[in-house]
Design an enzyme around this catalytic site. Structure first.
Site, PDB file in Angstrom:
ATOM      1  CG  HIS A  83      -1.699   1.276   1.366  1.00  0.00           C
ATOM      2  ND1 HIS A  83      -2.856   1.470   0.644  1.00  0.00           N
ATOM      3  CD2 HIS A  83      -1.495   2.418   2.064  1.00  0.00           C
ATOM      4  CE1 HIS A  83      -3.338   2.667   0.909  1.00  0.00           C
ATOM      5  NE2 HIS A  83      -2.532   3.267   1.771  1.00  0.00           N
ATOM      6  CG  ASP A 162     -12.299   3.932   5.522  1.00  0.00           C
ATOM      7  OD1 ASP A 162     -11.891   4.715   6.393  1.00  0.00           O
ATOM      8  OD2 ASP A 162     -11.947   4.001   4.334  1.00  0.00           O
ATOM      9  NE  ARG A 169     -10.263  10.466   9.082  1.00  0.00           N
ATOM     10  CZ  ARG A 169      -9.392   9.672   8.459  1.00  0.00           C
ATOM     11  NH1 ARG A 169      -9.750   8.480   8.023  1.00  0.00           N
ATOM     12  NH2 ARG A 169      -8.158  10.070   8.276  1.00  0.00           N
ATOM     13  CB  SER A 184      -8.876   5.069   7.241  1.00  0.00           C
ATOM     14  OG  SER A 184      -9.193   5.207   5.895  1.00  0.00           O
ATOM     15  CE  LYS A 188      -9.337   2.299   3.164  1.00  0.00           C
ATOM     16  NZ  LYS A 188      -9.391   3.657   2.698  1.00  0.00           N
TER      17      LYS A 188
END
Ligand code: URA
Length: 435
Positions: A83, A162, A169, A184, A188
């Site tokens: 990621h 999320d 947010r 968050s 995922k």
């Protein structure tokens, strides 16, 4: 009965929340039993008061369990994902996933769309004619069983809390909060069904987290929470001062990723690609040393196996794999105009953020979630810091579909690229390894 107002008051007053209280909050976001103003109030209290490492882990776990956690036990290879916190010209997922898959590791990758100045892997993939990113969980699993790689979009079943909390947010000035970011991102990623995770945490002008100290804090929090949840995880901190590679824009980045798979990728892009791929192979124990991991990844490119895997991936997801051999099949912009150097000298700066905003002006990204992207537009053949140029030489090729956008983007790019008398300072790309 846990009333939202009591939980909000406890966080407001600086207490650590319990598993039950955090569960009530996340459940309330998922099923609508908490009002938006109550969710927003607690988000702001968390932003101001923070969360302990235990609270952050409990929050992440509750977020992950708010939806489906993919069961990939039928996929027999070790499963690793990467990621990135997002950068400009960051197309690494597109070629890293098939490279790592060609080394025998399954890569289940669920990605996002671009928003604001950073691009999204899904938008890049969708520039390939026919490519489907909205696979069902069953199709995702089947693709991983068959070819060992799948690159899809977030589904409604995955960490639905999320979606609700991120939207709140975004409009309540509570995005820049490390425990909330951790929950968050990791909810995922850990719902994908992976065994190990490698994070590319970027810092610098073009990064989501610009300040290096804050980026390190985020990397440390992500690694410790993911490890606490039983997933071996490592973060590579990388600089994002100038765009990664030479192409920025969806189809143009696909072209650059194909170049990487053919062994002609830009040096900076390959440096980050190898650094991340090495950690994926090390954490899955596919390689015992960094040198062995590097050699396996290099062989995946030199043998053509990674390129073959990319073709398989495109075909499996309904795309036209002929793009690998004929990039003219990708969307093409109507106008292609070079930006030329006003003087001779050395490139001392290419401001990643300014380049991203210029690409946004061309239509390559989204200012709002509902905007459409133009897959064809952007920049190719961008110069890099330290290179020598002569007066009149091209600094980049601008790809546009609109005359006014072209003129604006050209002026913006002209500001972003600085030519001086001596080579500029090149910030080392790979910084610390965390975890
Ligand atoms: N990316 C995410 O997915 N979530 C955040 O909170 C920040 C960046």
């Amino acid at each position: 009965m846990l009333f939202p107002q009591h939980i909000i008051a406890r966080k407001r007053d600086g207490h650590a929340l319990s598993r039950g209280e955090i569960g009530s909050f996340v459940h309330g976001a998922t099923n609508g039993s908490w009002a938006d103003y109550q969710l927003s109030a607690l988000l702001m209290a968390i932003y101001i008061r923070g969360m302990t490492p235990t609270e952050t882990a409990l929050y992440t776990e509750a977020m992950m369990n708010s939806g489906v956690v993919a069961d990939l036990s039928s996929v027999k290879r070790p499963k690793a994902d990467k990621h990135s916190t997002g950068g400009v010209g960051d197309k690494i997922s597109l070629h890293l996933a098939p490279m790592v898959a060609a080394c025998g590791v399954a890569v289940p990758m669920i990605s996002g769309r671009g928003l604001g100045h950073t691009g999204g892997t899904l938008d890049k993939l969708e520039s390939i004619p026919g490519f489907r990113v909205n696979l069902s969980m069953a199709e995702y699993r089947a693709e991983l069983e068959q070819i060992g790689v799948s690159l899809i979009g977030q589904t409604a079943e995955l960490a639905p809390s999320d979606k609700k909390l991120y939207a709140l947010r975004d409009v309540t000035a509570t995005v820049e909060c490390i425990p909330l970011i951790c929950g968050s991102i990791l909810a995922k990623k850990l719902a994908e069904g992976i065994d190990v995770l490698v994070l590319d945490v970027k810092f610098g002008r073009g990064a989501f987290m610009k300040d290096k100290t804050k980026a390190r804090e985020l990397a440390e929090a992500l690694v410790s929470v993911a490890k606490a949840m039983g997933k071996p995880t490592r973060a590579v901190m990388t600089a994002m001062e100038q765009p990664l590679g030479r192409n920025v824009g969806n189809a143009l980045e696909v072209i650059e990723s194909i170049e990487c798979l053919k062994g002609h990728g830009p040096a900076d892009t390959m440096e980050v690609t190898y650094a991340l791929g090495e950690q994926m192979l090390l954490l899955t124990k596919t390689a015992a040393t960094q040198a062995e991991a590097r050699s396996l990844l290099e062989q995946s490119v030199s043998s053509g196996a990674a390129l073959t895997k990319f073709r398989e991936l495109i075909s499996a997801q309904g795309g036209d794999a002929r793009v690998v051999d004929d990039v003219a099949l990708l969307p093409q912009a109507r106008l292609k105009v070079p930006l030329t150097a006003a003087r001779a000298g050395f490139i001392t700066d290419v401001d990643a953020m300014a380049v991203a905003l210029a690409a946004l002006r061309l239509g390559a990204g989204r200012a709002k979630a509902e905007d459409r992207v133009d897959h064809a537009v952007g920049f190719s053949a961008l110069v890099k810091v330290g290179e020598r140029v002569e007066a009149g030489a091209p600094l980049a090729l601008i790809h546009a579909n609109d005359e006014q956008a072209l003129a604006d983007a050209k002026a913006m790019l002209e500001e972003a690229v600085v030519i001086g008398d001596a080579p500029g300072v090149i910030v080392p790309l790979i910084d610390e390894l965390i975890g």
